[in-house]
Design an enzyme around this catalytic site. Structure first.
Site, PDB file in Angstrom:
ATOM      1  N   ARG A 158      48.159  31.661  90.295  1.00  0.00           N
ATOM      2  CA  ARG A 158      47.362  30.960  91.334  1.00  0.00           C
ATOM      3  C   ARG A 158      48.185  31.184  92.902  1.00  0.00           C
ATOM      4  O   ARG A 158      47.919  30.688  93.811  1.00  0.00           O
ATOM      5  CB  ARG A 158      47.209  29.350  91.500  1.00  0.00           C
ATOM      6  CG  ARG A 158      46.923  28.846  90.157  1.00  0.00           C
ATOM      7  CD  ARG A 158      45.377  28.790  89.669  1.00  0.00           C
ATOM      8  NE  ARG A 158      44.936  28.217  88.714  1.00  0.00           N
ATOM      9  CZ  ARG A 158      45.024  28.793  87.320  1.00  0.00           C
ATOM     10  NH1 ARG A 158      45.294  30.298  87.215  1.00  0.00           N
ATOM     11  NH2 ARG A 158      44.715  28.284  86.347  1.00  0.00           N
ATOM     12  N   SER A 232      40.851  21.489  90.007  1.00  0.00           N
ATOM     13  CA  SER A 232      42.284  21.125  89.811  1.00  0.00           C
ATOM     14  C   SER A 232      42.761  20.922  91.391  1.00  0.00           C
ATOM     15  O   SER A 232      42.774  21.944  92.316  1.00  0.00           O
ATOM     16  CB  SER A 232      43.145  22.135  89.269  1.00  0.00           C
ATOM     17  OG  SER A 232      42.685  22.197  87.823  1.00  0.00           O
ATOM     18  N   GLU A 328      46.982  22.953  95.098  1.00  0.00           N
ATOM     19  CA  GLU A 328      46.384  24.440  94.805  1.00  0.00           C
ATOM     20  C   GLU A 328      45.444  24.158  95.923  1.00  0.00           C
ATOM     21  O   GLU A 328      45.151  25.329  96.446  1.00  0.00           O
ATOM     22  CB  GLU A 328      45.726  24.271  93.349  1.00  0.00           C
ATOM     23  CG  GLU A 328      45.075  25.593  93.098  1.00  0.00           C
ATOM     24  CD  GLU A 328      44.597  25.422  91.934  1.00  0.00           C
ATOM     25  OE1 GLU A 328      45.357  25.388  90.820  1.00  0.00           O
ATOM     26  OE2 GLU A 328      43.260  25.792  91.882  1.00  0.00           O
TER      27      GLU A 328
END
Ligand code: FAD
Ligand code: NAP
Length: 332
Positions: A158, A232, A328
């Site tokens: 990520r 998320s 995130e």
């Protein structure tokens, strides 16, 4: 160029704040005029990975660069060039219809092509970095398009160079994907093989895998059109195996996945659930009842309240497990 535009329809959390200035980008010929020094620029794709915590100063540039073309092909691969304002899922569908493999596990991820390399989108055992050949990006300061090779993008979990040294310095204009004419299927995620079995699929195809992934996602994840969310909110933390073994003494059922020698990944959703947050609701903010990684807006939530909730979650996971969760979702 419009002034004082509500961003509520442009972010999947559904937060209602205004952009001071707002414009749609349809052609890269508009970029030099938007490059003037002294203006704060915010590049907006599908708004599915941002949390708006207050009115957005400066100009929001809504990416509408469109087009998917075949760059080249040989007997094994086809290289697709997608303009950055294309919806990511449309590129997945294009590849599937052409029988090309590599991104079928990434079906139904919201957002645009241009945002995909930024956090190296991933799901069900696949990351987009494994299919990216090059990324074209407009450099605001130099006022030119530069092509970055896969290596130059410094992809990680990520993560990419666009979150670090190139943060806020570029607008990604196009991405070239190298897709396989002889797909190697990745069904290592148990849920995919279970779903294929329940669909009666014995010989996987890229189409069948994408459909399995779409079914699983629709059953597990809240639809932002119904409940505001950005997927998320936290990354899954990677911790030393020694720390994991110490935690096992008091938490013998803690799940983990090997990442590299001496490092394991622990599902953040499990940690958050164990701290009692799953299904939490206070006013308009909450933690989704089926997926503890997903923070939600049940109506007229303020971005600052969701941000504060995320901080409380980080603190409680740290207190209980000694693990520091990393967000995130980006904050504007
Ligand atoms: P935005 O939210 O519009 O932007 C995100 C950031 O990228 C911002 O900082 C923005 O300025 C910057 N940016 C956007 N486009 C450009 C550009 N062209 N050039 C430069 N900067 C740019 N993510 C996963 O990895 N895996 C998943 O499985 C997944 N599932 C999700 C499920 C749901 C229901 C939701 C809501 C989100 C999910 N996400 C997932 C997160 C999100 O979809 C991805 O991060 C996606 O790539 C964001 O794309 P976007 O166009 O909406 O980006
Ligand atoms: P899940 O299947 O319930 O699994 C929980 C976590 O454990 C996942 O996040 C995954 O990490 C890890 N995991 C599970 N099986 C694994 C395996 N075989 N090998 C390695 N790691 C494994 O997860 P979920 O929440 O339903 O999500 C399914 C997939 O979609 C995951 O890959 C997830 O990342 C992705 N997703 C991402 C977002 C987002 O916004 N980023 C939102 C929804 C779903 P990884 O996350 O590292 O894969």
């Amino acid at each position: 160029m419009q002034q004082n535009v509500s961003l509520k329809p442009y972010n999947t959390f559904g937060i209602d704040v205004d952009a001071e200035y707002f414009t749609a980008l349809h052609n890269i010929s508009q970029l030099p005029a938007l490059s003037a020094a002294g203006i704060t620029r915010h590049v907006l794709g599908g708004g599915s990975n941002i949390l708006l915590t207050g009115p957005v100063k400066g100009i929001v540039i809504h990416n509408q660069l469109k087009g998917i073309t075949v760059e080249k092909e040989d007997i094994d691969y086809m290289w697709l060039r997608a303009q950055s304002g294309e919806l990511w899922h449309d590129v997945v569908m294009y590849a599937i219809e052409a029988g090309l493999g590599g991104i079928e596990n990434l079906a139904l991820i919201p957002g645009t092509v241009g945002a995909a390399p930024i956090q190296n989108i991933g799901a069900y055992g696949v990351e987009v970095k494994d299919t990216i050949e090059t990324v074209d990006a407009w450099l605001w300061d130099e006022q030119k398009v530069q092509t970055f090779t896969n290596t130059e993008c410094c992809f990680g979990y990520r993560d990419s160079v666009f979150k670090h040294s190139l943060k806020d310095k570029t607008l990604i204009t196009a991405v070239v994907f190298k897709l396989s004419k002889h797909p190697v299927y990745n069904t290592s995620y148990g849920a995919i093989s279970d779903e294929l079995a329940s669909l009666g699929v014995t010989e996987p195809t890229v189409k069948a895998i994408a459909h399995a992934v779409m079914n699983i996602r629709r059953s597990k994840l809240p639809d932002p059109k119904v409940i505001g969310n950005a997927g998320s909110f936290f990354k899954n933390p990677t911790i030393p195996t020694t720390q994991y073994e110490t935690l096992l003494v008091h938490h013998p059922d803690m799940p983990h996945y090997a990442v590299s020698p001496g490092q394991v990944k622990v599902p953040a959703g499990w940690l958050i659930e164990r701290c009692g947050w799953k299904g939490y609701k206070k006013g308009f903010i909450g933690v989704h009842a089926r997926q503890a990684l997903v923070l939600v807006n049940y109506g007229n939530a303020r971005g600052v309240d969701i941000w504060q909730l995320s901080g409380e979650i980080v603190a409680s996971v740290h207190e209980r497990f000694g693990i520091e969760l990393e967000r995130e979702v980006g904050v504007w």
